[in-house]
Write a protein that holds these residues in place. Sequence first.
Motif, PDB file in Angstrom:
ATOM      1  N   PRO A   1       0.753  -1.275  -0.111  1.00 39.61           N
ATOM      2  CA  PRO A   1       0.066  -0.081   0.104  1.00 39.61           C
ATOM      3  C   PRO A   1       0.825   1.372   0.137  1.00 39.61           C
ATOM      4  O   PRO A   1       2.072   1.185   0.584  1.00 39.61           O
ATOM      5  CB  PRO A   1      -0.841  -0.182   1.230  1.00 39.61           C
TER       6      PRO A   1
ATOM      7  N   ASP B   1       3.248  -0.443   6.893  1.00 41.43           N
ATOM      8  CA  ASP B   1       2.663  -1.197   5.795  1.00 41.43           C
ATOM      9  C   ASP B   1       3.826  -2.101   5.382  1.00 41.43           C
ATOM     10  O   ASP B   1       3.685  -3.141   5.005  1.00 41.43           O
ATOM     11  CB  ASP B   1       2.052  -0.289   4.687  1.00 41.43           C
TER      12      ASP B   1
ATOM     13  N   GLN C   1       4.563  -4.902   7.785  1.00 38.24           N
ATOM     14  CA  GLN C   1       3.469  -5.955   7.580  1.00 38.24           C
ATOM     15  C   GLN C   1       3.904  -6.650   6.561  1.00 38.24           C
ATOM     16  O   GLN C   1       3.613  -8.095   6.502  1.00 38.24           O
ATOM     17  CB  GLN C   1       2.070  -5.184   7.245  1.00 38.24           C
TER      18      GLN C   1
END
Length: 81
Positions: A27, A41, A44
């Motif tokens: 993202p 992000d 992750q």
Amino acid sequence: MTVADVAEHLQLNQQTIRNWIDAGTLPAFRVGRRVRIRRSDLDQLLHNGYQGNGDPTGEPSIAEDFWGGEPVGDAELDATS
């Protein structure tokens, strides 16, 4: 983080990071004309592992297509070896 920051951190080409963004794997958002990636992000993505198929267009990635069917490395040993 910028695309350049992420690419440097992962020791990858910036185009690879852009491909991940385009594919929705990583993202990102725009701030004016600039693209930014949240560190959370990226963390992750790294925690979960890259889940793509190697080709951000969604087409199946086949080694024969990638390498043009040519053997690579020690895949084909000479019988006299």
